[in-house]
Write a protein that holds these residues in place. Structure first.
Motif, mmCIF file in Angstrom:
data_model
loop_
_atom_site.group_PDB
_atom_site.id
_atom_site.type_symbol
_atom_site.label_atom_id
_atom_site.label_comp_id
_atom_site.label_asym_id
_atom_site.label_seq_id
_atom_site.Cartn_x
_atom_site.Cartn_y
_atom_site.Cartn_z
ATOM 1 N N LEU A 69 -8.083 5.114 5.031
ATOM 2 C CA LEU A 69 -6.890 4.630 5.708
ATOM 3 C C LEU A 69 -5.607 5.337 5.293
ATOM 4 N N GLY A 70 -5.616 5.967 4.117
ATOM 5 C CA GLY A 70 -4.430 6.699 3.681
ATOM 6 C C GLY A 70 -3.201 5.810 3.579
ATOM 7 N N ASP A 71 -2.100 6.250 4.211
ATOM 8 C CA ASP A 71 -0.834 5.523 4.096
ATOM 9 C C ASP A 71 -0.850 4.173 4.802
ATOM 10 N N THR A 72 -1.848 3.938 5.649
ATOM 11 C CA THR A 72 -1.907 2.645 6.343
ATOM 12 C C THR A 72 -2.557 1.566 5.479
ATOM 13 N N PHE A 73 -3.179 1.950 4.353
ATOM 14 C CA PHE A 73 -3.777 0.983 3.423
ATOM 15 C C PHE A 73 -2.652 0.282 2.669
ATOM 16 N N ALA A 74 -2.685 -1.059 2.670
ATOM 17 C CA ALA A 74 -1.590 -1.819 2.047
ATOM 18 C C ALA A 74 -2.098 -2.846 1.046
ATOM 19 N N GLY A 75 -3.226 -2.560 0.385
ATOM 20 C CA GLY A 75 -3.729 -3.447 -0.643
ATOM 21 C C GLY A 75 -4.980 -4.191 -0.211
ATOM 22 N N SER A 76 -5.682 -4.757 -1.179
ATOM 23 C CA SER A 76 -6.894 -5.521 -0.881
ATOM 24 C C SER A 76 -7.128 -6.549 -1.977
ATOM 25 N N ARG A 82 -16.054 -16.236 0.369
ATOM 26 C CA ARG A 82 -16.818 -15.606 1.445
ATOM 27 C C ARG A 82 -17.574 -14.368 0.978
ATOM 28 N N GLN A 83 -17.303 -13.925 -0.253
ATOM 29 C CA GLN A 83 -17.931 -12.740 -0.823
ATOM 30 C C GLN A 83 -17.661 -11.521 0.050
ATOM 31 N N GLN A 84 -16.392 -11.354 0.373
ATOM 32 C CA GLN A 84 -15.970 -10.250 1.222
ATOM 33 C C GLN A 84 -14.690 -9.634 0.664
ATOM 34 N N LEU A 85 -14.465 -8.365 0.992
ATOM 35 C CA LEU A 85 -13.226 -7.699 0.623
ATOM 36 C C LEU A 85 -12.258 -7.802 1.792
ATOM 37 N N VAL A 86 -11.053 -8.296 1.506
ATOM 38 C CA VAL A 86 -10.002 -8.396 2.510
ATOM 39 C C VAL A 86 -9.049 -7.228 2.293
ATOM 40 N N VAL A 87 -8.797 -6.460 3.337
ATOM 41 C CA VAL A 87 -7.915 -5.298 3.217
ATOM 42 C C VAL A 87 -6.712 -5.483 4.127
ATOM 43 N N ASN A 88 -5.532 -5.173 3.603
ATOM 44 C CA ASN A 88 -4.292 -5.210 4.373
ATOM 45 C C ASN A 88 -4.020 -3.836 4.955
ATOM 46 N N VAL A 89 -3.586 -3.792 6.217
ATOM 47 C CA VAL A 89 -3.279 -2.518 6.849
ATOM 48 C C VAL A 89 -1.968 -2.614 7.600
ATOM 49 N N ALA A 104 -14.907 -4.336 5.917
ATOM 50 C CA ALA A 104 -13.915 -5.224 5.318
ATOM 51 C C ALA A 104 -13.411 -6.242 6.335
ATOM 52 N N VAL A 105 -12.876 -7.350 5.806
ATOM 53 C CA VAL A 105 -12.071 -8.252 6.608
ATOM 54 C C VAL A 105 -10.669 -7.655 6.656
ATOM 55 N N VAL A 106 -10.095 -7.525 7.831
ATOM 56 C CA VAL A 106 -8.849 -6.779 7.978
ATOM 57 C C VAL A 106 -7.700 -7.708 8.363
ATOM 58 N N ARG A 107 -6.559 -7.523 7.700
ATOM 59 C CA ARG A 107 -5.333 -8.247 8.036
ATOM 60 C C ARG A 107 -4.231 -7.224 8.320
ATOM 61 N N ARG A 108 -3.532 -7.413 9.419
ATOM 62 C CA ARG A 108 -2.354 -6.595 9.686
ATOM 63 C C ARG A 108 -1.156 -7.230 8.964
ATOM 64 N N VAL A 109 -0.436 -6.450 8.164
ATOM 65 C CA VAL A 109 0.671 -6.980 7.363
ATOM 66 C C VAL A 109 1.946 -6.210 7.661
ATOM 67 N N PRO A 138 -1.533 -8.908 -2.939
ATOM 68 C CA PRO A 138 -2.088 -8.563 -1.622
ATOM 69 C C PRO A 138 -2.394 -9.790 -0.772
ATOM 70 N N ARG A 139 -2.494 -10.954 -1.386
ATOM 71 C CA ARG A 139 -2.776 -12.157 -0.613
ATOM 72 C C ARG A 139 -1.573 -12.601 0.205
ATOM 73 N N THR A 140 -0.377 -12.263 -0.261
ATOM 74 C CA THR A 140 0.846 -12.617 0.472
ATOM 75 C C THR A 140 1.579 -11.394 0.998
ATOM 76 N N ASP A 141 1.118 -10.188 0.625
ATOM 77 C CA ASP A 141 1.788 -8.943 1.004
ATOM 78 C C ASP A 141 3.222 -8.928 0.482
ATOM 79 N N LYS A 142 3.404 -9.464 -0.729
ATOM 80 C CA LYS A 142 4.704 -9.481 -1.383
ATOM 81 C C LYS A 142 4.546 -9.135 -2.858
#
Length: 453
Positions: A69-76, A82-89, A104-109, A138-142
């Protein structure tokens, strides 16, 4: 620590202090699911189905997503429920599709990793106040900014102003009831006599130094405090600090055994003749279940709540100064004086960190920070493992504790930083101490695997 070391003594020195731990299968029952489940989990499909995976596998997926994802990756962070990785983009739908296909489970932030990093640099320049810390959540993107009980009056106003200056939606400020401090007194694992008294810390992991000498890692503030170390309060010193980093970019020491024939195993000695073999150095993941061993409080467990954390300790040498340490792992595992340098590890033998400091205790809970082992190994040139029966010294090929990190609780929900957080500018009670800390009685080592937070 004597030059003629019996096997029993060597095992005891392998890591400082202990509560019974035993085989990994008998670790804390509530931790087994998040650590071991997911074996044979769903592979990601063309439809972007999120895969289930072990917590120990999350850093590998995180590393691949960073590259993808490069620069679009915003944390995880790892969702243990749920035994899953959540990634912020941050980015368009094509980016989200790529992340989903990776599993991954994906969240737009809203906040990019670059924006969050820039904000932490601003905090360093404007708010390096003793008793404060910050890490990206990364859970709050703050950014979660924490102030301990000593930050009051003009210092609190300065910190609050700096956080507000970052702009809306960028940071959360909370109070901690305790005091941030290094845990360099108390305990019974390794000792050093210094002018005016003694220092006690905990040994972290046995390693082999770059020149082949047997050695161990412990906290840097322990190595700065004293050069010679022993495993008894009155014994002759038999280990010498080779290198110590504190404050600055880490809190770690490499201490070499004076006897080059020392064969200290790569394991965590947890008492009652039980040990956990340490097989590799690994990177921590936000949300991951972890265990901390300390010579004062024994075995305790909890979760990783942040990476690449910055902590501003009150300087012990300059009454008006601050000792800033960067690049630390933040957790909700408790610790107390004497636990400094002790190991943070996973139940399957992954070496994660060395106890640095924090606030609170093992009665009321608090935040605790750890030096990543991988960073200490790279800086010193040492390899994990310390002689016969030691591990191979390998390091997981996983993402570092670097850019994206967080301070979210490891539960399966999407909650933010916990009770007591004050979203700046939203009318929270800025003076009220946080009650987000976990509590638990100190482990007395009497049961096989009853570490408490």
């Amino acid at each position: 620590m004597s030059h003629k070391r019996t096997p029993r003594r060597k095992a005891a020195m392998a890591v400082g202090g202990a509560a019974a731990l035993g085989a990994a299968a008998f670790l804390l029952p509530h931790a087994n699911a998040s650590q071991d489940a997911g074996d044979g989990g769903r592979a990601p499909g063309a439809d972007g189905t999120a895969r289930t995976l072990r917590a120990t596998d999350a850093p590998d997926l995180d590393a691949r997503l960073r590259r993808l994802l490069g620069d679009t990756f915003a944390g995880s962070y790892y969702d243990s429920g749920r035994q899953q990785l959540v990634v912020n983009v941050v980015g368009d739908d094509n980016v989200i599709v790529q992340a989903k296909k990776a599993g991954a489970v994906v969240r737009r932030v809203a906040n990019s990793a670059a924006e969050l990093r820039a904000a932490t640099r601003t905090l360093k320049a404007e708010a390096a106040i003793p008793g404060t810390s910050w890490a990206v959540d990364p859970r709050t993107d703050k950014i979660l900014v924490t102030a301990d009980s000593t930050v009051t009056g003009a210092q609190w106003d300065r910190l609050r102003s700096a956080v507000r200056g970052l702009g809306p939606g960028m940071a959360t400020l909370k109070k901690s009831a305790g005091t941030f401090k290094t845990f360099a007194s108390g305990g019974d694992a390794i000792f050093s006599r210094v002018q005016g008294g003694s220092v006690r810390c905990s040994l972290g992991f046995n390693v082999t130094a770059a020149d082949g000498s047997p050695a161990f890692l412990t906290a840097g503030h322990c190595g700065v405090a004293a050069e010679k170390w022993s495993d008894t309060e009155t014994g002759e010193p038999t280990a010498t600090v080779d290198r110590a980093t504190f404050p600055g970019e880490g809190d770690f020491s490499l201490v070499t055994y004076d006897d080059p024939g020392t064969r200290a195993p790569s394991e965590v000695d947890t008492g009652d003749g039980r040990t956990v073999p340490i097989s590799r150095a690994a990177e921590a993941t936000v949300g991951q279940a972890v265990f901390r061993m300390g010579s004062t409080t024994g075995l305790h467990d909890g979760r990783v709540t942040g990476l690449d954390a910055t902590v501003n300790f009150q300087s012990e040498t300059d009454p008006g100064g601050v000792d800033t340490v960067t690049g630390l792992i933040q957790t909700d595992v408790c610790a107390e004086p004497g636990d400094s340098g002790g190991p943070l590890f996973t139940q399957d033998g992954g070496a994660l960190g060395l106890t640095s400091g924090g606030s609170g205790d093992c009665t009321g809970g608090g935040e605790t920070f750890f030096q990543p082992v991988t960073t200490a190994l790279r800086a010193t040139g040492a390899t994990l493992g310390g002689g016969a029966g030691g591990a191979s010294g390998g390091t997981d090929d996983q993402a570092g504790a670097g850019d994206e990190s967080g301070a979210g609780a490891g539960s399966g929900d999407e909650a933010g930083s916990g009770a007591g957080g004050d979203p700046v500018g939203e009318g929270g009670d800025s003076s009220a101490p946080s009650d987000a800390s976990r509590s638990g009685a100190a482990d007395d080592g009497s049961s096989a695997l009853t570490g408490t937070r």
